[in-house]
Design a protein around this motif. Structure first.
Motif, mmCIF file in Angstrom:
data_model
loop_
_atom_site.group_PDB
_atom_site.id
_atom_site.type_symbol
_atom_site.label_atom_id
_atom_site.label_comp_id
_atom_site.label_asym_id
_atom_site.label_seq_id
_atom_site.Cartn_x
_atom_site.Cartn_y
_atom_site.Cartn_z
ATOM 1 N N THR A 43 0.721 -1.279 -0.007
ATOM 2 C CA THR A 43 -0.060 -0.028 0.014
ATOM 3 C C THR A 43 0.948 1.205 0.112
ATOM 4 O O THR A 43 1.985 1.293 0.665
ATOM 5 C CB THR A 43 -0.892 -0.115 1.221
ATOM 6 N N PRO A 44 0.286 2.129 -0.630
ATOM 7 C CA PRO A 44 1.050 3.432 -0.900
ATOM 8 C C PRO A 44 1.455 4.169 0.533
ATOM 9 O O PRO A 44 0.427 4.554 1.618
ATOM 10 C CB PRO A 44 0.376 4.402 -1.743
ATOM 11 N N THR A 45 2.401 5.089 0.604
ATOM 12 C CA THR A 45 2.617 6.027 1.631
ATOM 13 C C THR A 45 1.360 7.042 1.751
ATOM 14 O O THR A 45 1.054 7.536 0.908
ATOM 15 C CB THR A 45 4.054 6.644 1.764
ATOM 16 N N GLY A 46 0.977 7.376 2.892
ATOM 17 C CA GLY A 46 0.026 8.423 3.055
ATOM 18 C C GLY A 46 -1.366 8.213 2.356
ATOM 19 O O GLY A 46 -2.056 9.231 2.210
ATOM 20 N N LEU A 52 -8.421 3.204 -1.160
ATOM 21 C CA LEU A 52 -7.090 2.508 -1.829
ATOM 22 C C LEU A 52 -7.509 2.348 -3.380
ATOM 23 O O LEU A 52 -8.788 1.802 -3.476
ATOM 24 C CB LEU A 52 -6.657 1.275 -1.192
ATOM 25 N N ASP A 53 -6.720 2.678 -4.367
ATOM 26 C CA ASP A 53 -6.809 2.368 -5.802
ATOM 27 C C ASP A 53 -5.979 1.128 -6.099
ATOM 28 O O ASP A 53 -4.852 1.043 -5.778
ATOM 29 C CB ASP A 53 -6.602 3.385 -6.442
ATOM 30 N N PRO A 54 -6.539 -0.115 -6.506
ATOM 31 C CA PRO A 54 -5.737 -1.190 -6.793
ATOM 32 C C PRO A 54 -4.448 -0.812 -7.803
ATOM 33 O O PRO A 54 -3.535 -1.441 -7.466
ATOM 34 C CB PRO A 54 -6.929 -2.195 -7.328
ATOM 35 N N ALA A 55 -4.871 -0.146 -8.665
ATOM 36 C CA ALA A 55 -3.957 0.241 -9.668
ATOM 37 C C ALA A 55 -2.714 0.925 -9.003
ATOM 38 O O ALA A 55 -1.682 1.037 -9.893
ATOM 39 C CB ALA A 55 -4.584 0.936 -10.898
ATOM 40 N N ARG A 56 -2.770 1.489 -7.981
ATOM 41 C CA ARG A 56 -1.666 2.498 -7.523
ATOM 42 C C ARG A 56 -1.053 1.885 -6.595
ATOM 43 O O ARG A 56 0.094 2.412 -5.924
ATOM 44 C CB ARG A 56 -2.450 3.747 -6.770
ATOM 45 N N LEU A 57 -1.262 0.521 -5.986
ATOM 46 C CA LEU A 57 -0.281 -0.315 -5.230
ATOM 47 C C LEU A 57 0.947 -0.237 -5.832
ATOM 48 O O LEU A 57 1.167 -0.459 -6.960
ATOM 49 C CB LEU A 57 -0.842 -1.706 -4.955
ATOM 50 N N GLY A 69 3.474 1.500 -9.769
ATOM 51 C CA GLY A 69 2.707 2.080 -8.477
ATOM 52 C C GLY A 69 3.285 3.313 -7.767
ATOM 53 O O GLY A 69 4.313 3.919 -8.277
ATOM 54 N N ASP A 70 2.589 3.835 -6.599
ATOM 55 C CA ASP A 70 3.004 4.852 -6.042
ATOM 56 C C ASP A 70 4.018 4.481 -4.890
ATOM 57 O O ASP A 70 4.375 3.515 -4.718
ATOM 58 C CB ASP A 70 1.877 5.684 -5.111
ATOM 59 N N LYS A 71 4.518 5.504 -4.364
ATOM 60 C CA LYS A 71 5.795 5.367 -3.415
ATOM 61 C C LYS A 71 5.285 4.531 -2.183
ATOM 62 O O LYS A 71 3.847 4.904 -1.922
ATOM 63 C CB LYS A 71 6.058 6.628 -2.898
ATOM 64 N N PRO A 72 5.683 3.362 -1.618
ATOM 65 C CA PRO A 72 5.202 2.492 -0.795
ATOM 66 C C PRO A 72 5.434 3.332 0.660
ATOM 67 O O PRO A 72 6.200 4.383 0.799
ATOM 68 C CB PRO A 72 6.222 1.409 -0.886
ATOM 69 N N THR A 73 4.602 2.510 1.661
ATOM 70 C CA THR A 73 4.618 2.910 2.966
ATOM 71 C C THR A 73 6.047 3.218 3.419
ATOM 72 O O THR A 73 7.032 2.297 2.965
ATOM 73 C CB THR A 73 4.043 1.869 3.761
ATOM 74 N N TYR A 135 9.322 1.833 21.620
ATOM 75 C CA TYR A 135 9.054 2.832 20.857
ATOM 76 C C TYR A 135 10.086 3.276 19.935
ATOM 77 O O TYR A 135 11.346 3.292 20.091
ATOM 78 C CB TYR A 135 8.670 4.057 21.775
ATOM 79 N N PHE A 136 9.546 3.246 18.683
ATOM 80 C CA PHE A 136 10.507 3.935 17.396
ATOM 81 C C PHE A 136 9.781 4.939 16.821
ATOM 82 O O PHE A 136 8.742 5.069 16.609
ATOM 83 C CB PHE A 136 10.815 2.710 16.376
ATOM 84 N N MET A 137 10.762 5.920 16.309
ATOM 85 C CA MET A 137 10.181 7.044 15.225
ATOM 86 C C MET A 137 9.529 6.283 14.229
ATOM 87 O O MET A 137 10.050 5.422 13.614
ATOM 88 C CB MET A 137 11.163 7.938 15.023
ATOM 89 N N PRO A 138 8.355 6.474 13.714
ATOM 90 C CA PRO A 138 7.637 6.090 12.410
ATOM 91 C C PRO A 138 8.765 6.173 11.489
ATOM 92 O O PRO A 138 9.039 7.079 11.188
ATOM 93 C CB PRO A 138 6.534 6.656 12.271
ATOM 94 N N GLY A 139 8.747 4.850 10.714
ATOM 95 C CA GLY A 139 9.738 4.985 9.498
ATOM 96 C C GLY A 139 11.405 4.578 9.833
ATOM 97 O O GLY A 139 12.020 4.300 9.124
ATOM 98 N N ASP A 140 11.257 4.543 11.206
ATOM 99 C CA ASP A 140 12.891 4.180 11.511
ATOM 100 C C ASP A 140 13.462 2.644 11.171
ATOM 101 O O ASP A 140 12.501 2.034 11.632
ATOM 102 C CB ASP A 140 12.941 4.212 13.143
#
Length: 216
Positions: A43-46, A52-57, A69-73, A135-140
């Motif tokens: 699934t894409p970030t943000g 969700l659009d199946p074509a943009r995964l 697809g779009d930039k991933p999570t 705890y970790f910063m998101p995306g760490d």
């Protein structure tokens, strides 16, 4: 319809179900799932699980190169770590920000090695022991390192003050397991301080043995 088209539709359908039932909100949460040829859909970030659009995964080749697809999570390190450490057992990974899981992760009395009390057989069957990570910063990227440090022994972890991450043999299994995690966390909060009648060590052992649960 091709396998890829079906999986794209399934990811979006299940994501919307999770969103519609309030298990993740806004643009939080992410899902990845493998195709039989080893490619990965993410699934894409943000993006909102409700739209969700199946074509943009995002689509990744086996070598990790994105081919569509779009930039991933930004939580890709979480997903990659499960695929790397649990090969043959992981066909999908789901990460949510569900409220009861996060609330339980904040309580000081929670056992970090097994954050869920043995309230029901199904939580043990579907999840085994759930490791509470710090705890970790998101995306760490360190989140991925923490999962690798478990050496593939856990299929479910809880990121403190963040949310659960569950790996399953396929998309359906991963979604069902993370739903069970949230439901058990809700039960734990509802029964907190009430001295609930937990499953005994013997009952847990029987479940683990009968259903071949990972319990190390």
């Amino acid at each position: 319809m091709s396998e890829e088209a079906l999986l794209r539709e399934d990811i979006c359908r299940m994501a919307k179900s999770l969103y519609d039932r309030g298990l993740t909100a806004g643009s939080s949460g992410n899902i990845s799932a493998r195709l039989s040829d080893g490619r990965l859909l993410v699934t894409p970030t943000g993006s909102s699980f409700g739209r969700l659009d199946p074509a943009r995964l995002a689509c990744f080749e086996v070598d990790g190169k994105q081919t569509g697809g779009d930039k991933p999570t930004k939580e890709m390190p979480l997903h990659s770590a499960f695929y790397e450490t649990r090969p043959g057992k992981t066909g999908a990974v789901v990460h949510l920000h569900c409220s009861h899981c996060v609330a339980l992760s904040l309580l000081p009395e929670v056992d970090p090695d097994n954050m869920l009390p043995p309230l029901t057989a199904y939580s043990i069957m579907k999840l085994g022991k759930v490791k509470l990570l710090p705890y970790f910063m998101p995306g760490d990227p360190a989140m991925g390192d923490a999962i690798r440090g478990l050496a593939g022994k856990r299929s479910a972890v809880m990121l403190a003050a963040h949310g659960p991450v569950v790996a399953g043999k396929d998309l359906e299994a991963a979604v069902y397991a993370i739903e069970e995690l949230e439901e058990t966390a809700r039960l734990a909060l509802l029964t907190r301080g009430a001295n609930p009648d937990l499953l005994s060590a013997g009952q847990i052992e029987q479940i683990v043995r009968t259903y071949d649960v990972e319990w190390d």
